[in-house]
Design a protein around this motif. Structure first.
Motif, short mmCIF file in Angstrom:
data_model
loop_
_atom_site.label_atom_id
_atom_site.label_comp_id
_atom_site.label_asym_id
_atom_site.label_seq_id
_atom_site.Cartn_x
_atom_site.Cartn_y
_atom_site.Cartn_z
N CYS A 113 0.76 -1.33 -0.01
CA CYS A 113 -0.06 0.08 -0.19
C CYS A 113 0.92 1.23 0.02
N LYS B 265 1.00 5.49 -0.41
CA LYS B 265 0.58 6.59 -0.56
C LYS B 265 1.39 7.96 -1.13
N MET C 121 -4.38 4.98 -2.96
CA MET C 121 -5.66 5.69 -3.16
C MET C 121 -5.32 7.18 -3.00
N LEU D 39 -6.99 3.89 -6.80
CA LEU D 39 -8.41 4.07 -6.35
C LEU D 39 -8.69 5.36 -6.38
N THR D 40 -9.40 5.93 -7.43
CA THR D 40 -9.55 7.44 -7.50
C THR D 40 -11.10 7.78 -7.74
N PHE E 175 -14.07 9.13 -2.57
CA PHE E 175 -13.05 8.84 -1.45
C PHE E 175 -12.52 9.96 -0.86
N THR F 133 -10.32 5.20 4.77
CA THR F 133 -9.00 4.88 4.10
C THR F 133 -8.72 3.38 4.18
N THR G 92 -11.42 1.24 2.79
CA THR G 92 -11.66 1.05 1.26
C THR G 92 -10.25 0.19 0.69
N LEU G 93 -9.16 0.44 1.36
CA LEU G 93 -7.90 -0.43 0.74
C LEU G 93 -8.45 -1.91 1.20
N THR H 49 -10.64 -3.51 -1.30
CA THR H 49 -9.90 -3.49 -2.73
C THR H 49 -8.89 -4.76 -2.69
#
Ligand code: FAD
Length: 272
Positions: A7, A9, A62, A85-86, A90, A98, A101-102, A105
């Motif tokens: 993940c 950022k 994301m 993820l856009t 969001f 966050t 959502t992650l 996914t």
């Protein structure tokens, strides 16, 4: 074969962080983005696993559309594919939304994930909550602030420093680790890697509609955190002359500043 998710950022370049003094918020749209430093270490950890055993690395981010840049960078250093993820739905997500959502996914895009790697913390918001919260959402074990590790079969043996003690722990896979920035120094992308990343970008772009998400758990709507104010603290300076014998001066210091000193050193001076 080990399926790894990293993940990542995208954070604003610290040197370019302008403030909006009226709203007290960061003007992120004016700052250039970069891969969060701790995420670069997590990615390097994944690439090192791949250099030792058959692995597939999926990088997920994301963020706004420009966050796709970090996925190109990840593929250039060794990730096999990226997921962006856009969606405005969001936006303004706190760590809770966050992580939710992650995690959803990851379940959808990498149902056979063995290892999820995150940075120890993001350099902008710096809560260090997202990694452990993803593990909670996925119902898998997690270890934070990992300095070094080794994957042996379905077990990870890891090291971390906690309160000046070296901890050695084992975790069964699937599991999640957040990686510190002291080890796994990130490599530079090679020219070949960059060419691959841009010629055959295996990047999937997903919106909220593409993932099976509860609309009440994403973005601002799904975020229980409220930021009341963001500001740069101002330091006030004052010159004070204390007169008298040393004993009297010390007494005056304790009278006037005892409370401030106590809170700075974390000890109640009256009880010392
Ligand atoms: C349209 C849009 C706009 C956004 N705008 C902002 C914004 O203005 N400010 C802001 O801080 N955030 C923004 N985000 C992202 C999201 O709200 C934050 O990432 C989240 O609150 C993470 O908190 P943290 O920075 O404290 O992470 P930490 O918990 O400190 O991060 C630890 C680790 O978790 C992982 N992680 C954290 N966030 C993400 C992410 N987004 N994608 C992949 N991995 C991640 C990384 O591995 C990271 O090293 C936006 C997202 C979208 C979709």
């Amino acid at each position: 074969m080990i399926n790894i998710v990293v993940c990542i950022k995208q954070v604003p370049m610290v040197s370019e962080l302008p403030w909006n003094p009226k709203t007290g918020t960061l003007r992120r749209e004016l700052a250039e983005g970069m891969m969060n430093p701790a995420c670069a270490h997590a990615l390097e950890a994944a690439v090192q696993i791949k250099s030792r055993q058959k692995s597939e690395i999926t990088a997920i981010t994301m963020g706004p559309p420009m966050a796709e840049e970090v996925l190109y960078e990840a593929i250039a250093v060794g990730a096999d594919r990226g997921v962006l993820l856009t969606d405005n739905a969001f936006a303004a997500a706190d760590t809770y939304a966050t992580s939710y959502t992650l995690a959803r996914t990851i379940e959808m895009q990498c149902p056979d994930v063995d290892l999820v790697l995150c940075g120890s913390h993001a350099s902008d918001s710096e809560t260090a909550q997202v990694g452990p919260q993803i593990a909670e959402e996925l119902d898998i074990p997690a270890a934070a602030y990992v300095e070094d590790f080794e994957v042996k079969g379905r077990t990870v043996r890891m090291q971390r420093i906690s309160d000046n003690f070296l901890e050695i722990m084992e975790m069964k896979l699937p599991g999640l680790m957040t990686i510190m920035t002291r080890s796994f120094a990130p490599r530079y992308p090679s020219l070949e890697g960059l060419a691959d990343a841009f010629e055959q970008p295996h990047i999937k772009i997903l919106s909220a509609d593409d993932i099976n998400l509860d609309p009440n758990k994403i973005g601002r709507k799904g975020s229980p955190t409220r930021i009341i104010n963001v500001y740069s603290p101002t330091a006030e300076k004052q010159n004070v002359v204390l007169k008298g014998t040393a004993k009297k001066v010390v007494a005056q210091i304790f009278d006037k500043y005892g409370e401030k000193i106590s809170s700075a050193i974390g000890k109640d001076l009256k009880r010392v």
